[in-house]
Design a protein around this motif. Structure first.
Motif, PDB file in Angstrom:
ATOM      1  N   VAL A   1       0.836  -1.209   0.000  1.00 35.38           N
ATOM      2  CA  VAL A   1       0.000   0.000   0.000  1.00 35.38           C
ATOM      3  C   VAL A   1       0.867   1.255   0.000  1.00 35.38           C
ATOM      4  O   VAL A   1       0.581   2.226  -0.721  1.00 35.38           O
ATOM      5  N   MET A   2       1.936   1.248   0.799  1.00 35.99           N
ATOM      6  CA  MET A   2       2.811   2.423   0.852  1.00 35.99           C
ATOM      7  C   MET A   2       3.483   2.669  -0.486  1.00 35.99           C
ATOM      8  O   MET A   2       3.587   3.815  -0.951  1.00 35.99           O
ATOM      9  N   PHE A   3       3.958   1.604  -1.152  1.00 35.19           N
ATOM     10  CA  PHE A   3       4.573   1.769  -2.468  1.00 35.19           C
ATOM     11  C   PHE A   3       3.557   2.286  -3.484  1.00 35.19           C
ATOM     12  O   PHE A   3       3.877   3.119  -4.335  1.00 35.19           O
ATOM     13  N   TRP A   4       2.327   1.816  -3.394  1.00 32.78           N
ATOM     14  CA  TRP A   4       1.295   2.294  -4.318  1.00 32.78           C
ATOM     15  C   TRP A   4       1.001   3.773  -4.097  1.00 32.78           C
ATOM     16  O   TRP A   4       0.860   4.546  -5.052  1.00 32.78           O
ATOM     17  N   MET A   5       0.906   4.196  -2.828  1.00 34.39           N
ATOM     18  CA  MET A   5       0.649   5.613  -2.534  1.00 34.39           C
ATOM     19  C   MET A   5       1.790   6.483  -3.020  1.00 34.39           C
ATOM     20  O   MET A   5       1.574   7.581  -3.555  1.00 34.39           O
ATOM     21  N   TYR A   6       3.018   6.025  -2.836  1.00 31.97           N
ATOM     22  CA  TYR A   6       4.166   6.800  -3.303  1.00 31.97           C
ATOM     23  C   TYR A   6       4.127   6.959  -4.823  1.00 31.97           C
ATOM     24  O   TYR A   6       4.348   8.047  -5.359  1.00 31.97           O
ATOM     25  N   GLY A   7       3.830   5.851  -5.519  1.00 33.12           N
ATOM     26  CA  GLY A   7       3.741   5.947  -6.971  1.00 33.12           C
ATOM     27  C   GLY A   7       2.617   6.860  -7.427  1.00 33.12           C
ATOM     28  O   GLY A   7       2.767   7.621  -8.386  1.00 33.12           O
ATOM     29  N   PHE A   8       1.477   6.822  -6.716  1.00 32.00           N
ATOM     30  CA  PHE A   8       0.351   7.690  -7.077  1.00 32.00           C
ATOM     31  C   PHE A   8       0.722   9.162  -6.897  1.00 32.00           C
ATOM     32  O   PHE A   8       0.402  10.008  -7.744  1.00 32.00           O
ATOM     33  N   LYS A   9       1.385   9.484  -5.781  1.00 28.58           N
ATOM     34  CA  LYS A   9       1.783  10.878  -5.547  1.00 28.58           C
ATOM     35  C   LYS A   9       2.779  11.359  -6.597  1.00 28.58           C
ATOM     36  O   LYS A   9       2.712  12.506  -7.050  1.00 28.58           O
ATOM     37  N   MET A  10       3.708  10.508  -6.969  1.00 28.38           N
ATOM     38  CA  MET A  10       4.684  10.906  -7.979  1.00 28.38           C
ATOM     39  C   MET A  10       4.009  11.139  -9.325  1.00 28.38           C
ATOM     40  O   MET A  10       4.345  12.087 -10.040  1.00 28.38           O
TER      41      MET A  10
END
Length: 651
Positions: A232-241
């Motif tokens: 989930v954290m990796f997905w959120m980071y990718g979404f923000k980028m």
């Protein structure tokens, strides 16, 4: 008694566990049986006296019935201080610490699978061990009973040790027998037994079973939760980028500057001034209408404040001039920045006036003063606002203001000298500039020229004398037009070309700022141009409000037909329209229809009445209040715009 027995039992168990560990170690160290016997000759010498066979089980203490009798006899001799018991116990302890060369459990440790031919051999050893253990326990209980009768604690402890030894042998034989009965792996049974002897087994049997990679269900669940959280954290980071990249692309995309300006004006009706872009408007700008150029233009403009300020001081400068000092109502610093020469617009509720009256006055104080600002106002007999300020405003009153506005200012940037020329109360923007430049110790030369009627009308006389004495780069020239009958001994009359040229060296290379009555400014501007100064280096601003144009009601009845221009003015937002009379401005028609358009100086310099022209053409005598960008976007000054065709304006 029971406590001592428990202690003795625990001690014996630890000793036996250690002995068991020593039995396993030769296997791990890859030692042969002969090498091990060579290291312990004292033990194996005694064991060699007994007959040995490969099938002989290890019994620890091999005690026969005769030996049991010897133990009883030894105990009786010990009670009678005889040496028999001591010798018997010595032999017994020696045998306790002397394992057989081929023990049962070390043999099991060497076997991963139990062959069929070995099953009977292991079974015989297990039965023999159980019998030996049972005999040891019988002997121990017999000895314990005898020792208890005598209350010989040493014999009692030895008997308990013997019982525990027998129990251990019986338990080990039982476990080996269980291997045969249940078909378990010999190595696992031996390892479990050694762990029990070393107290390494858990206190309670666990119910968790190993799953993937030997992990228990609890361990597996925790790992799955952690993996889910990390995903989930990796997905959120990718979404923000991705979102940040999209925003950067939107900012880099080009958009019309007019769209940004329209967004800023549509926030509130008060946003019609060219510099009225506050922080709330900036926060409402949409990324879709943003471009790098538009953002830079927005940031470069100063914030315009609208709100109430409190009068904290009133000072008389001359018989008809007063200075009003205003500060924030909460005592904080000024909520806006301004340049020396800009003005503030007051919105006043004057008794007898149906509408709020607005009037602009130059800020006379220096921008370096952050706790207050000052306006200096001359009382005019026909002036509605000036009379109200002089006659009715007192300390403690709160006045509604909007500041700053105006582009007539000088802060010393880009120049090494300046010529400041003023007349009457037009001295106020020049005084703001002098105060600012001297406060910052500006190194350029300041040529200050002032013309007044008499010495009684010399505003800021003492302050100018003080500043001139303190700052050698400040040069002051004052002339009086009505010096007769006064103590004035300086130049008299208006500022002539000879007077200006003699006072200011190398005049054509300098920049001039002029403020005063309209006639005085026009004459001075012509003089400076004639002396060689370029026209674009002369900047001027009227110090007071120009008289409003005559309204249709003021035109004589007989002249209305001839004065009608026939051009219609339509106001889009108000949905009102009217025919403009001859020389009637857009602002005049708007006021006659009660259409709200901000206004202040009515001379085309402040820019307060800026409004967008949607259709048609107009004539403007003065458009100093417009920026070049405003002109390109179709804005006009309502106070100066006279229709040449039918027009539509955004108001």
């Amino acid at each position: 008694m029971e406590k001592k027995i428990d202690l003795a039992s625990g001690k014996l168990k630890r000793i036996f566990s250690f002995v068991a560990f020593l039995l396993v170690w030769p296997c791990a160290a890859q030692q042969s049986q002969q090498e091990h016997e060579g290291h312990h000759p004292d033990i194996y010498a005694e064991q060699s006296l007994a007959p040995k066979t490969p099938e002989e089980p290890f019994t620890g203490l091999e005690t026969s019935p005769a030996q049991g009798k010897d133990i009883k006899k030894g105990m009786r001799q010990e009670q009678g201080m005889g040496p028999g018991m001591a010798k018997g116990m010595d032999k017994m302890m020696e045998k306790m610490g002397a394992p057989k060369p081929k023990d049962l459990y070390p043999s099991l440790m060497r076997l991963s699978q139990l062959p069929v031919e070995k099953k009977q051999e292991v079974l015989d050893k297990a039965v023999a061990r159980m019998l030996a253990g049972n005999q040891l326990m019988i002997n121990g209980f017999t000895a314990l009973s005898l020792a208890d009768g005598r209350q010989n604690f040493s014999e009692m402890q030895s008997a308990v040790t013997l019982i525990d030894q027998g129990l251990s042998q019986y338990d080990s034989g039982l476990a080996a027998k269980r291997v045969i009965a249940e078909g378990q792996e010999p190595r696992r049974v031996a390892l479990t037994w050694f762990k029990s002897q070393m107290n390494l087994l858990p206190t309670s049997e666990g119910t968790d079973r190993a799953l993937i990679f030997g992990m228990s269900p609890i361990h597996t669940g925790v790992m799955l939760i952690l993996l889910f959280f990390a995903s989930v954290m990796f997905w959120m980071y990718g979404f923000k980028m991705r979102r940040a990249g999209a925003l950067l692309k939107e900012l880099e995309s080009e958009s019309p500057p007019s769209q940004l300006q329209n967004d800023s004006r549509s926030a509130t009706p008060e946003k019609s001034s060219r510099q009225e872009i506050d922080s709330s408007t900036t926060s409402q700008l949409k990324p879709e209408s943003s471009s790098p150029n538009a953002i830079q233009a927005t940031v470069s403009k100063k914030i315009v404040f609208s709100g109430n300020f409190q009068v904290i001081g009133i000072f008389s400068e001359t018989h008809d001039v007063k200075t009003f000092r205003l500060a924030a109502t909460d005592g904080s610093s000024l909520p806006f920045d301004y340049e020396p020469g800009q003005f503030v617009t007051f919105s006043l509720t004057i008794p007898g006036q149906a509408k709020v009256t607005k009037r602009s006055y130059t800020i006379a104080s220096s921008p370096t003063e952050r706790d207050y600002f000052e306006v200096t106002i001359k009382r005019e007999e026909q002036g509605l606002v000036s009379r109200f300020m002089h006659d009715h405003v007192s300390i403690g009153d709160e006045l509604a203001i909007k500041a700053p506005n105006g582009k007539f200012y000088f802060n010393g940037s880009g120049e090494d000298s300046v010529v400041l020329i003023s007349g009457g109360v037009g001295i106020t923007p020049m005084m703001s500039a002098v105060r600012y430049l001297t406060a910052r110790c500006w190194e350029g030369n300041i040529y200050f020229l002032f013309c007044a009627r008499s010495s009684n009308d010399f505003i800021f006389e003492r302050e100018l004398q003080y500043l001139q004495a303190r700052h050698k780069n400040l040069h002051v020239l004052v002339s009086m037009t009505r010096a007769e009958g006064t103590s004035w001994m300086g130049p008299q009359g208006r500022l002539t070309s000879q007077l200006i040229n003699d006072f200011v060296p190398d005049l054509p290379a300098k920049t001039a700022h002029i403020c005063g009555p309209t006639a005085m400014m026009e004459a001075t501007t012509q003089t400076l141009v004639q002396l060689g100064m370029a026209a674009d280096r002369v900047k001027s601003e009227a110090f007071g409000s120009a008289p409003p144009k005559r309204k249709p009601s003021d035109i004589p009845e007989g002249n209305k037909s001839s004065s009608k221009s026939g051009f219609e003015i339509s106001f889009a937002k108000s949905q009102k329209k009217a025919i403009a009379q001859q020389d009637e401005t857009v602002l005049d028609v708007a006021e006659s229809l009660d259409v709200e358009i901000d206004s202040s100086c009515r001379s085309g310099t402040c820019g307060s009445c800026k409004v967008k022209l949607l259709k048609g053409t107009v004539d403007m005598d003065v458009d100093d209040g417009l920026e070049e960008q405003d002109r390109q976007q179709g804005y006009i000054l309502a106070c100066q715009s006279i229709p040449k065709t039918s027009v539509d304006v955004e108001a």
